[in-house]
Design an enzyme around this catalytic site. Structure first.
Site, PDB file in Angstrom:
ATOM      1  N   SER A  23       0.844  -1.190   0.000  1.00  0.00           N
ATOM      2  CA  SER A  23       0.000   0.000   0.000  1.00  0.00           C
ATOM      3  C   SER A  23       0.887   1.251   0.000  1.00  0.00           C
ATOM      4  CB  SER A  23      -0.954  -0.039   1.190  1.00  0.00           C
ATOM      5  OG  SER A  23      -2.001   0.886   1.021  1.00  0.00           O
ATOM      6  N   ASP A  66      -8.496  -5.197  -6.228  1.00  0.00           N
ATOM      7  CA  ASP A  66      -8.095  -4.075  -5.391  1.00  0.00           C
ATOM      8  C   ASP A  66      -8.555  -2.788  -6.064  1.00  0.00           C
ATOM      9  OD1 ASP A  66      -6.930  -2.182  -3.810  1.00  0.00           O
ATOM     10  OD2 ASP A  66      -4.912  -3.017  -3.885  1.00  0.00           O
ATOM     11  N   HIS A 100      -7.005  -5.739  -1.726  1.00  0.00           N
ATOM     12  CA  HIS A 100      -5.799  -5.064  -1.236  1.00  0.00           C
ATOM     13  C   HIS A 100      -4.986  -5.997  -0.341  1.00  0.00           C
ATOM     14  CE1 HIS A 100      -3.668  -1.307  -1.074  1.00  0.00           C
ATOM     15  NE2 HIS A 100      -3.732  -1.194   0.244  1.00  0.00           N
TER      16      HIS A 100
END
Length: 702
Positions: free
Chosen positions: A562, A645, A677
């Site tokens: 991320s 995602d 994610h």
């Protein structure tokens, strides 16, 4: 990247750096020793990915009415079926043998404790079983099942949620004569959340009469409003609550639609009166996240968590209290330089215990409830736990302390008793003790250095089993996501520091700018400065530990997901030869295309400053844009990307991989089409681990 969102008084950090031979050297922080619960076995092996997933995952489900019994859940992953099986267990809080409470195939979770009867959810229905004896009895048989259930205090009503079709976004709903079509049609934003496209259905709370499993006609208390409650994408039962008298319900909702919805975090707490059908906004004028409503045990005071700023999902989280009769309210933590994770009331109505990150861990704090809200006196706040562990939640108060859940970097979640007098933790559950007895220990140390701006920078350092300082080890810089997420003593089943170290790597995990636990200013400093001081903090941390004789400077790697994945991409263009390997999972590569495809725009607007066409944000989309530094990429890089995602959409990983390939950089793409994610499938997670460590073997172990 969504804040989903885990040392304090015991970490006596002094701001002076120890001097040695005229040079600044890192502080080796002396921290209280926490006694290991398991003696090391003679036959031990380093933690492996498979053994990691064989650990039981413990959840605290509730306490018996007298506080003597803990009901907890254990989920065990079954490799062949690629799924988890969860069952409930009961154990005496003060010590004793655990007994299995449920054994049906599936997953059970406790709903409510009524004397010796446990009400629990199983396959969308309410079941009942007595703690002492008796068989499981299915109470409800509600069509389509029940979600986020709350039974009223008097047991006469039930509150739950279900989705309601309100917008014909999906073609079979818009064109009934084309039932086999598969098309989505939108006129505004909010067209997808996290990993799901918006099909025109909205979560709504429903209320109905309830009589020992018999549910009357359910009423949608939000009628035809195109809003979500529980909130999307992560809201659950904590967004719903009963008033103590059972005459009204509270629900959390962001009453905004479409493009306005995608750019705001302004949730409010609403009260719905059962008799009149009237809805009242209890937090009107409070513009950030308002959530987790609750009441004192005596029902006289309402509390909730609140953030101040609309659009800032990682804002300081405060505890508010309000007298429902007078309407007088008070921010109990306004004067405190921290942010709250969760809270619970003391049984005597005099205190609130809360959990919050502090200096590399997550600990318990307490505050006294003011005698009179009108004088606006702010309570004294005191940290009451300390140690190299995280308190991940408070289950409830018992006679001598609090029942809590806790982790360490080397131990998965278990349930503990926190004793008020001794200020110590003692284990209640020991689900994974036998497994850990076969796992080689990994040493964890705190380390403090000076950042480039002169401030103290704290890191956790995790060493391989049987660490030998006369040898040289490959070393990994761990880049945390968030970006305002804490690197504490948490335990992950993917980014697991013990697992990383067990494969022969030293791991350094800095608490760089943007992490909670070091004051509000430190936490806020990363916003609109993604490629600035936080990246310098990472470089400072790896440069400092690389001075140690046991670190092989020719075998340094950087890994992260991320914002951590963004950090890896950014470092790949600015690291000036420090690293020999990179791994990025669902990282942001091109800030322009990311802004154009991510779904919760409030996050991008606050943290990046806004859209790329606004010249005020030029630095974000140029200097702090990893894709603008690709001409300097020359280091092997592994890229993971989830197909579902929508927070960091698929284009980010594909663009980065394509750039690396065209640059002639050794690179690999691992595409996970069914993952979002995160990586939630057990077998896919095993592939992830094999590719992760295989890549490190190729690029750092040689």
């Amino acid at each position: 990247m969504h804040k989903i969102t885990w040392i304090g008084a015991f970490l006596l950090i002094n701001n002076m750096v120890i001097a040695q031979e005229g040079k600044e050297v890192p502080q080796k922080v002396d921290r209280p020793k926490v006694e290991n619960r398991v003696r090391r076995s003679v036959n031990v092996e380093p933690l492996s990915p498979k053994k990691l997933w064989e650990l039981g995952r413990v959840t605290a489900e509730g306490l018996s009415k007298d506080g003597s019994q803990l009901i907890y859940g254990v989920s065990n992953y079954q490799f062949e079926e690629n799924k988890s099986e969860k069952n409930l267990f009961v154990i005496p809080v003060n010590g004793g043998e655990a007994k299995q409470f449920t054994s049906e195939a599936g997953s059970e979770s406790v709903l409510k404790v009524e004397g010796d009867d446990i009400l629990y959810m199983f396959k969308g229905q309410i079941w009942k079983k007595n703690l002492k004896d008796g068989n499981s009895i299915q109470l409800t048989n509600y069509e389509d099942g029940l979600e986020n259930v709350k039974i009223s205090p008097d047991g006469k009503h039930i509150l739950f949620s279900k989705s309601v079709l309100l917008k014909p976004y999906y073609s079979p709903n818009k064109y009934e004569d084309l039932p086999k079509s598969n098309v989505y049609i939108y006129d505004n934003l909010d067209y997808r959340h996290w990993d799901t496209w918006n099909d025109g259905k909205f979560n709504h709370p429903f209320v109905a009469t309830y009589d020992n499993g018999k549910i009357g006609e359910a009423k949608d208390i939000m009628a035809a409003e195109p809003y979500y409650s529980p909130t999307m994408p992560f809201g659950g039962a904590e967004d719903l609550a009963w008033a103590p008298d059972g005459k009204s319900v509270l629900y959390v909702c962001k009453k905004k639609f479409g493009t306005e919805y995608a750019q705001s975090t302004n949730t409010d707490i609403y009260r719905y009166d059962l008799a009149s059908g009237k809805t009242t906004n209890l937090t009107e004028g409070m513009n950030g996240y308002d959530n987790t409503p609750g009441f004192s045990p005596d029902g006289k005071m309402m509390t909730w968590l609140s953030m101040k700023t609309d659009g800032y999902e990682a804002d300081k989280n405060d505890i508010y209290i309000q007298d429902p009769v007078s309407g007088q309210k008070l921010n109990l933590t306004a004067h405190w330089d921290g942010t709250v994770n969760s809270y619970t009331w003391s049984k005597d109505n005099k205190k609130i215990y809360f959990v919050a990150p502090t200096k590399g861990t997550v600990q318990i704090f307490e505050l006294q409830i003011p005698a009179n809200l009108k004088n606006m006196s702010l309570p004294n706040i005191k940290q009451i736990s300390s140690g190299d562990f995280d308190i991940t939640g408070i289950v409830g108060e018992v006679k001598d302390g609090l029942v809590v859940t806790s982790t360490k970097m080397t131990r998965a979640t278990e349930v503990f008793m926190f004793n008020f007098k001794s200020k110590s933790l003692s284990p209640i559950t020991k689900v994974n003790d036998q497994m850990y007895a076969t796992v080689a220990d990994t040493k964890v140390e705190a380390r403090i250095i000076k950042a480039t701006d002169g401030l103290d920078l704290f890191s956790w350092v995790i060493y391989p089993p049987d660490f030998d300082p006369t040898k040289k080890y490959p070393t990994l810089l761990f880049c945390q996501g968030g970006p305002q997420s804490a690197t504490t003593q948490s335990y992950s089943f993917r980014w697991n520091f013990q697992l990383l170290a067990s494969q022969g790597y030293i791991v350094i995990a800095p608490n760089r700018r943007g992490m909670p636990g070091w004051g509000v200013k430190w936490n806020e400093q990363i916003s609109k400065d993604w490629g600035g001081q936080a990246i310098q903090d990472y470089l400072s941390a790896i440069d400092d530990i690389a001075k140690e004789s046991y670190v092989d400077k020719d075998r340094l790697g950087a890994v992260g997901a991320s914002y951590g994945g963004y950090s890896v991409f950014q470092l790949a263009g600015v690291h000036e030869g420090r690293f020999k390997s990179f791994i990025s999972h669902c990282g942001l590569f091109d800030m322009k295309s990311w802004y154009g495809t991510t779904e919760e725009l409030f996050f991008a607007n606050h943290d990046l400053g806004g859209p790329y066409w606004d010249k005020a944000n030029e630095k974000t989309y140029t200097e702090f844009n990893p894709s603008n530094h690709v001409e300097k990429w020359d280091t092997p890089i592994l890229i993971f990307q989830g197909g579902k995602d929508y927070r960091v959409p698929i284009g980010q990983g594909l663009e980065a991989f394509q750039a690396a390939q065209l640059r002639g950089v050794k690179s690999r793409l691992v595409y996970l089409p069914d993952e979002n994610h995160w990586v939630l499938s057990g077998q896919s997670a095993q592939v992830w681990q094999r590719e992760f460590f295989g890549w490190l073997d190729e690029t750092l172990k040689k």
